[in-house]
Design a protein around this motif. Sequence first.
Motif, PDB file in Angstrom:
ATOM      1  N   ALA A  46       0.820  -1.211   0.000  1.00 18.18           N
ATOM      2  CA  ALA A  46       0.000   0.000   0.000  1.00 18.18           C
ATOM      3  C   ALA A  46       0.849   1.254   0.000  1.00 18.18           C
ATOM      4  CB  ALA A  46      -0.943  -0.001   1.203  1.00 18.18           C
ATOM      5  N   THR A  47       1.992   1.194   0.701  1.00 16.33           N
ATOM      6  CA  THR A  47       2.818   2.394   0.830  1.00 16.33           C
ATOM      7  C   THR A  47       3.627   2.706  -0.437  1.00 16.33           C
ATOM      8  OG1 THR A  47       4.618   1.143   1.880  1.00 16.33           O
ATOM      9  CG2 THR A  47       3.013   2.211   3.335  1.00 16.33           C
ATOM     10  N   LEU A  48       3.405   1.952  -1.496  1.00 13.40           N
ATOM     11  CA  LEU A  48       3.954   2.323  -2.801  1.00 13.40           C
ATOM     12  C   LEU A  48       3.112   3.423  -3.447  1.00 13.40           C
ATOM     13  CD1 LEU A  48       4.850  -1.221  -4.213  1.00 13.40           C
ATOM     14  CD2 LEU A  48       6.404   0.471  -3.202  1.00 13.40           C
ATOM     15  N   ALA A  49       2.036   3.827  -2.788  1.00 12.86           N
ATOM     16  CA  ALA A  49       1.186   4.916  -3.285  1.00 12.86           C
ATOM     17  C   ALA A  49       1.991   6.217  -3.361  1.00 12.86           C
ATOM     18  CB  ALA A  49      -0.017   5.103  -2.364  1.00 12.86           C
ATOM     19  N   PRO A  50       1.577   7.134  -4.228  1.00 16.01           N
ATOM     20  CA  PRO A  50       2.279   8.415  -4.329  1.00 16.01           C
ATOM     21  C   PRO A  50       1.922   9.342  -3.170  1.00 16.01           C
ATOM     22  CG  PRO A  50       0.404   8.401  -5.816  1.00 16.01           C
ATOM     23  CD  PRO A  50       0.480   7.027  -5.217  1.00 16.01           C
ATOM     24  N   SER A  51       2.808  10.300  -2.911  1.00 14.21           N
ATOM     25  CA  SER A  51       2.527  11.319  -1.900  1.00 14.21           C
ATOM     26  C   SER A  51       3.266  12.595  -2.274  1.00 14.21           C
ATOM     27  CB  SER A  51       2.967  10.847  -0.507  1.00 14.21           C
ATOM     28  OG  SER A  51       4.363  10.610  -0.477  1.00 14.21           O
ATOM     29  N   ALA A  52       2.782  13.716  -1.766  1.00 17.00           N
ATOM     30  CA  ALA A  52       3.399  15.008  -2.063  1.00 17.00           C
ATOM     31  C   ALA A  52       4.853  15.005  -1.608  1.00 17.00           C
ATOM     32  CB  ALA A  52       2.632  16.130  -1.371  1.00 17.00           C
ATOM     33  N   ALA A  53       5.767  15.325  -2.533  1.00 17.78           N
ATOM     34  CA  ALA A  53       7.214  15.377  -2.256  1.00 17.78           C
ATOM     35  C   ALA A  53       7.752  14.050  -1.717  1.00 17.78           C
ATOM     36  CB  ALA A  53       7.537  16.509  -1.276  1.00 17.78           C
ATOM     37  N   ASN A  54       7.010  12.986  -1.930  1.00 22.80           N
ATOM     38  CA  ASN A  54       7.362  11.649  -1.429  1.00 22.80           C
ATOM     39  C   ASN A  54       7.602  11.644   0.083  1.00 22.80           C
ATOM     40  OD1 ASN A  54       7.806   8.870  -1.754  1.00 22.80           O
ATOM     41  ND2 ASN A  54      10.008   9.128  -1.925  1.00 22.80           N
ATOM     42  N   LEU A  55       6.861  12.485   0.815  1.00 21.11           N
ATOM     43  CA  LEU A  55       7.056  12.550   2.269  1.00 21.11           C
ATOM     44  C   LEU A  55       6.270  11.485   3.026  1.00 21.11           C
ATOM     45  CD1 LEU A  55       7.258  16.408   2.866  1.00 21.11           C
ATOM     46  CD2 LEU A  55       9.114  14.728   2.887  1.00 21.11           C
TER      47      LEU A  55
END
Length: 220
Positions: A46-55
């Motif tokens: 699940a934590t392969l999901a994208p996030s802002a600035a990869n934070l």
Amino acid sequence: MPVSQPSLTMEHQLFFDVIGERRSVRSYDPEIKISREELTDILRQATLAPSAANLQPWRFLVIDSPELKQKLHPIAFNQQQVVEASAVIAVLGDLECYTLAEKIYGMAVEAGYMPEETAKSFVERYTGMYSSMPPEAIHEKVYTDGGLVSMQLMLVARAKGYDTVSMGGYDKQKIMEAFRISERYVPIMLIAIGKAAKPGHPTVRLAVDDVAFFNEMPKE
């Protein structure tokens, strides 16, 4: 000359099957227990999901103890899936996620994904940006990223043969108090996970023409 459409591979079809088979399941077999090892793997995927600035501001409080699920039950307005499911995952947003920027970008350097100087500039940029950002702006970012990781978690669970339901119906203040969650974190949603005792109800969706508009919005 019309462009030919790519043919579906078996891998594509399996992915579309996972999407189509996901249901919001509210009745679970209480005898089915998901191992810590498998829950960990679901979270890792699940934590392969994208996030802002990869934070990666998502944090997970996994509640799989029967006693603690009973404690959560009234906080979640007595929804039965809380005690029947193998686990309930509280998805939280870390309002101080930027403090891990140095660790995250250091890992990217070690993996050979970016030069050290680039990583250093990213750390300085995002640490400065987030530390001076209004609280409501950080809330918005962690809620967005929390939604992305939650959807990915539910699809990964379905691919592994498990069922889920996302839950917004719970007392956010009481869960913070009952599970000693500091104000550094904001609750985003609860996700029950297990094996369905009854299948989730099929649902309908609006046509794409009702929800998508190309290049301009329709006139009111």
